[in-house]
Structure formats: C-alpha cells, structure tokens
Design a protein around this motif. Sequence first.
Motif, PDB file in Angstrom:
ATOM      1  N   ASP A 257       0.807  -1.215   0.000  1.00  0.00           N
ATOM      2  CA  ASP A 257       0.000   0.000   0.000  1.00  0.00           C
ATOM      3  C   ASP A 257       0.847   1.275   0.000  1.00  0.00           C
ATOM      4  OD1 ASP A 257      -2.311  -1.525   0.077  1.00  0.00           O
ATOM      5  OD2 ASP A 257      -2.426  -1.519   2.276  1.00  0.00           O
ATOM      6  N   ARG A 258       2.150   1.153   0.130  1.00  0.00           N
ATOM      7  CA  ARG A 258       3.018   2.332   0.155  1.00  0.00           C
ATOM      8  C   ARG A 258       3.380   2.747  -1.272  1.00  0.00           C
ATOM      9  NH1 ARG A 258       6.700  -1.065   4.076  1.00  0.00           N
ATOM     10  NH2 ARG A 258       5.092  -1.456   5.665  1.00  0.00           N
ATOM     11  N   PRO A 259       3.517   4.044  -1.513  1.00  0.00           N
ATOM     12  CA  PRO A 259       3.856   4.499  -2.867  1.00  0.00           C
ATOM     13  C   PRO A 259       5.312   4.187  -3.191  1.00  0.00           C
ATOM     14  CG  PRO A 259       3.853   6.348  -1.351  1.00  0.00           C
ATOM     15  CD  PRO A 259       3.339   5.167  -0.579  1.00  0.00           C
ATOM     16  N   PRO A 260       5.627   3.948  -4.469  1.00  0.00           N
ATOM     17  CA  PRO A 260       7.031   3.798  -4.852  1.00  0.00           C
ATOM     18  C   PRO A 260       7.751   5.132  -4.711  1.00  0.00           C
ATOM     19  CG  PRO A 260       5.632   3.856  -6.797  1.00  0.00           C
ATOM     20  CD  PRO A 260       4.710   3.820  -5.607  1.00  0.00           C
ATOM     21  N   LEU A 261       9.077   5.079  -4.703  1.00  0.00           N
ATOM     22  CA  LEU A 261       9.856   6.294  -4.454  1.00  0.00           C
ATOM     23  C   LEU A 261       9.657   7.355  -5.524  1.00  0.00           C
ATOM     24  CD1 LEU A 261      13.127   4.694  -3.076  1.00  0.00           C
ATOM     25  CD2 LEU A 261      11.519   6.141  -1.809  1.00  0.00           C
ATOM     26  N   ASP A 262       9.478   6.955  -6.780  1.00  0.00           N
ATOM     27  CA  ASP A 262       9.263   7.974  -7.808  1.00  0.00           C
ATOM     28  C   ASP A 262       7.957   8.717  -7.590  1.00  0.00           C
ATOM     29  OD1 ASP A 262       7.667   5.819  -8.463  1.00  0.00           O
ATOM     30  OD2 ASP A 262       8.195   5.809 -10.596  1.00  0.00           O
ATOM     31  N   GLU A 263       6.956   8.016  -7.013  1.00  0.00           N
ATOM     32  CA  GLU A 263       5.694   8.676  -6.673  1.00  0.00           C
ATOM     33  C   GLU A 263       5.888   9.638  -5.499  1.00  0.00           C
ATOM     34  OE1 GLU A 263       1.491   9.511  -6.555  1.00  0.00           O
ATOM     35  OE2 GLU A 263       2.889   8.814  -8.099  1.00  0.00           O
ATOM     36  N   VAL A 264       6.755   9.257  -4.546  1.00  0.00           N
ATOM     37  CA  VAL A 264       7.062  10.148  -3.430  1.00  0.00           C
ATOM     38  C   VAL A 264       7.701  11.431  -3.956  1.00  0.00           C
ATOM     39  CG1 VAL A 264       8.433  10.441  -1.332  1.00  0.00           C
ATOM     40  CG2 VAL A 264       7.285   8.256  -1.777  1.00  0.00           C
ATOM     41  N   VAL A 265       8.636  11.305  -4.880  1.00  0.00           N
ATOM     42  CA  VAL A 265       9.279  12.477  -5.467  1.00  0.00           C
ATOM     43  C   VAL A 265       8.240  13.361  -6.149  1.00  0.00           C
ATOM     44  CG1 VAL A 265      10.931  13.288  -7.201  1.00  0.00           C
ATOM     45  CG2 VAL A 265      11.504  11.320  -5.755  1.00  0.00           C
ATOM     46  N   ARG A 266       7.359  12.730  -6.938  1.00  0.00           N
ATOM     47  CA  ARG A 266       6.346  13.498  -7.677  1.00  0.00           C
ATOM     48  C   ARG A 266       5.432  14.268  -6.718  1.00  0.00           C
ATOM     49  NH1 ARG A 266       1.346  13.700  -8.968  1.00  0.00           N
ATOM     50  NH2 ARG A 266       0.797  11.870  -7.715  1.00  0.00           N
ATOM     51  N   ARG A 267       5.003  13.627  -5.643  1.00  0.00           N
ATOM     52  CA  ARG A 267       4.081  14.286  -4.707  1.00  0.00           C
ATOM     53  C   ARG A 267       4.793  15.390  -3.911  1.00  0.00           C
ATOM     54  NH1 ARG A 267       0.265   9.570  -2.131  1.00  0.00           N
ATOM     55  NH2 ARG A 267      -0.605  11.398  -1.068  1.00  0.00           N
ATOM     56  N   CYS A 268       6.056  15.189  -3.612  1.00  0.00           N
ATOM     57  CA  CYS A 268       6.811  16.254  -2.951  1.00  0.00           C
ATOM     58  C   CYS A 268       6.984  17.452  -3.880  1.00  0.00           C
ATOM     59  CB  CYS A 268       8.174  15.734  -2.486  1.00  0.00           C
ATOM     60  SG  CYS A 268       8.108  14.630  -1.046  1.00  0.00           S
ATOM     61  N   ARG A 269       7.250  17.174  -5.154  1.00  0.00           N
ATOM     62  CA  ARG A 269       7.361  18.253  -6.142  1.00  0.00           C
ATOM     63  C   ARG A 269       6.048  19.038  -6.229  1.00  0.00           C
ATOM     64  NH1 ARG A 269      11.233  18.296 -10.418  1.00  0.00           N
ATOM     65  NH2 ARG A 269       9.606  19.344 -11.619  1.00  0.00           N
ATOM     66  N   ALA A 270       4.947  18.322  -6.211  1.00  0.00           N
ATOM     67  CA  ALA A 270       3.645  18.988  -6.314  1.00  0.00           C
ATOM     68  C   ALA A 270       3.413  19.913  -5.119  1.00  0.00           C
ATOM     69  CB  ALA A 270       2.538  17.945  -6.417  1.00  0.00           C
ATOM     70  N   LEU A 271       3.819  19.486  -3.937  1.00  0.00           N
ATOM     71  CA  LEU A 271       3.665  20.331  -2.749  1.00  0.00           C
ATOM     72  C   LEU A 271       4.522  21.595  -2.855  1.00  0.00           C
ATOM     73  CD1 LEU A 271       3.722  17.563   0.021  1.00  0.00           C
ATOM     74  CD2 LEU A 271       1.784  19.036  -0.573  1.00  0.00           C
ATOM     75  N   ILE A 272       5.721  21.435  -3.397  1.00  0.00           N
ATOM     76  CA  ILE A 272       6.630  22.576  -3.548  1.00  0.00           C
ATOM     77  C   ILE A 272       6.088  23.552  -4.596  1.00  0.00           C
ATOM     78  CG2 ILE A 272       8.937  23.254  -4.338  1.00  0.00           C
ATOM     79  CD1 ILE A 272       9.919  20.542  -3.155  1.00  0.00           C
ATOM     80  N   GLU A 273       5.677  23.013  -5.732  1.00  0.00           N
ATOM     81  CA  GLU A 273       5.198  23.858  -6.818  1.00  0.00           C
ATOM     82  C   GLU A 273       3.885  24.547  -6.460  1.00  0.00           C
ATOM     83  OE1 GLU A 273       5.159  20.992  -9.917  1.00  0.00           O
ATOM     84  OE2 GLU A 273       7.335  21.135 -10.289  1.00  0.00           O
TER      85      GLU A 273
END
Length: 419
Positions: A257-273
């Motif tokens: 149920d945990r997201p893969p690391l590339d998804e973690v990067v994408r969601r962190c980018r979205a929060l920053i942007e």
Amino acid sequence: MHVAPLSPEDPTELGGYELLGRIGHGGMGQVYLGESPGGEPAAVKVIKPSVVDSETRQRFAQEVEILKTVWGARIAALLDADPEADRPWLATEYIEGLDLSRHVGSHGPLPALLTASLGATLAEALATVHKQGLLHRDLKPANVLLGPNGPKIIDFGLAVFAESSASLTAPNTVVGTPSCMPPEQANGEKPLTPAVDVYALGAVLLFAASGHLPYRADNIHVLFHQVIDATTTPDLSGAPAELVPLLTAMLAHQAQDRPPLDEVVRRCRALIEAQGLKVAQARRRLTSYTAAPEHFLDELLAVPRTGRSAKALSEAAAVPADTPPGRQRPPLPDPPSPQLLVTPPDAPDHMSADTPATPSADSTGEAAACGGVHGQTTAQPAARRKDRGDTGRRSLLHSAQARITAQRLREAYAARTPF
C-alpha cells in the motif's frame, strides 16, 4: 559539532589518515575525525581490539564490499578501508553539519516546504540505491546529515542486496531502529523489499515536520507491539496538513500500500510547486536553512596567542551579529580548562548499525531512532578567519605547533575523563 580529543589509548594514525579527535562511538568501535596526507577530512571507523575476531572481520569486510557498490550524489562516499588490518578500519566522506535528529532537537521542526524538499531529495537518493540492488534498512533521522551542499544519507552498515536472502546478522535477529522500521521488518520477514525504505523515509519526514516519530513507548517491547499491530495507527500529530496524505501513504501497514519512491518524489514536487517555487529553489532554501556555520576546527586546535585565554578564543570564533538568519552558530561552550577547547562527545552511537535492536529504548521509546548519528558533521571548505595571528599566517593542522597542542588536549582530556 562534537569533537573530543583523542585519549592516550587511541591511535593517532591509521592507513595514512591522521586522527584528530573522536566524533562517535558504539558497541563495536570508535569513529574519529581524520585527515588524509593531502588534507581531505574523513570519518574513520575503527573496530575495537576487544571485539576483533573472525566473525567481526567477516561482517566488517561485508560492510566494506557493500559500501564499494553504493554511490550517488546524496550518499556519503567510501574513501578507503582495510578490514585485514590489526585494527580493521574504513574511512568515509566527512560531512560537516548536524544530522536531522540534532537539527530538529536544536532548532525545531522544518516548515512543510522544506520537509517536502527533503523528501524529494532523499527519495531520489534512495531510488538510486535501489537501482543498485540494495536496500538501506536503517534509515532514521540520525542517518541524514545536513551538509553545506544539501542532505546526505550515511550508515549503510545494515544494507543488503534486495534480491538476496543473505544477511549480515544471525538468524531470527531483528536489526535496525524500531521507531523507524516497518511492520514486516519488525516481524523478521524476508526477503525485504524497497517498501521498507519508503516506510522509514516516511518516519524521517514525519520527524522532520513534527519533531516526533510514528510510534513512542516506555519500553522496546511495547514499541515493537505498536509497530506490528495493524490496529495501532501512526501518530501524525503536529505534521502540517498538506503533508498528512503523503505521510499516511508512506507509513501504511502493508508494504504493497506504500507508494514507490518515484511517486514520493512526484508528490513532494507537487507540494513545492503549489507554493510557487521550483524544486531547485526549495532545495537551496533547505540547504541555506540547515547548513552548518563555518568550520572552526582550526580555531579549536590552534595554540592561543600570548595573552588570549581559551574563553577569549571561543568568543573570537563566534559569528558576527549581522550574520543572516539560519546561519547563526550556537555559542561555543565555556571550556572546562584553558588547555581543553573541544567539547566532550555527547554524539549518539556512530556505529549503531552494527548492533541488533535489543531492549534498550529510553522513556520516550525514541532513543534508538534519534540517538544514533553517523557522527559526521560535513566536509565543506573551511571559511578562514581574517585574524590569522601575529605572523599573518593561519596555523596548519599538520604543523608541529598544532601537533603539540593536540597532544596537550589529549593529556588534559585523559586526566579528567575515564575511558
């Protein structure tokens, strides 16, 4: 920065590295601040003579072989090693700066924007490690060093090949930091998958944003029960609302149920942007916010000029009043004597990766998670003071004068501290 002088029993040189002081310790050995003949700083990890046997050498050699395969811009690099020496040792990149545990303890949690930047950086670094067929298995706040060029991950002593069931530990032994390990790791399941590092990264980001880890308990047994119990949810109190959905997903009880690391990067980018910044801008803000003040080891080891007391030297090394926010150096503590200008170590276990998780947690249940640092504090070029003494030249660490001072420090420290 916590550097203690060498004791009379400590070596002063290993493998060509001059040892300048102690920066960490653990059940199996000691970690020193070292310097190569060319002036390159290093964290030199040495196994205690009392525990050197064939099994220890084998584990140490395995650790060295693993470190040889780990690379990346956000990974502390292996510099050299000799597992066959009388006192087996390895040298890794010395990173000058606080680890995340100490930084949050001293300055409080990071803002949501900077936590997202930290998440994107570390997730990308772990993804690089996973592509090399490795897992970290012991990511925690103390294993994230906040250097002058951004955060770096250290202590791959527990790393194993993801595709292999091989382990550096005895059968049925759970090794790692309980407060940051996922349920499957706490249960001793094998083989482990990259999802273990996703969970641990979620725990690290929760700590960065809130100042606490997912689970806390009065003793290690209760802590383990909380981790493996599917009905006990992680404590996300204090985390910024915008980070809660990501942290909830990363700390999911089931690995799938945990997201893969590339998804973690994408969601962190979205929060920053969403806050109107580019990821690179957020990274620069994170580094500016967390980077250590100028290195002052030279001042600590330099011989005070005539008429200058140890306290006066400490005050001279303080940051000017107009230093920008985020770059202020905490004042140096008053030294216990004019001969001793380096603070004794209260740095957590530098080698905690070598020891299994046994019942040893403190009253908060977080001792294992926040109490272990790689001890390093980061290798940025030293900003030199303008006041370089009556001769107009700075004191070099390899000068005869500095060596005499270092010897005096060792003698003064040994006279006051039992080893």
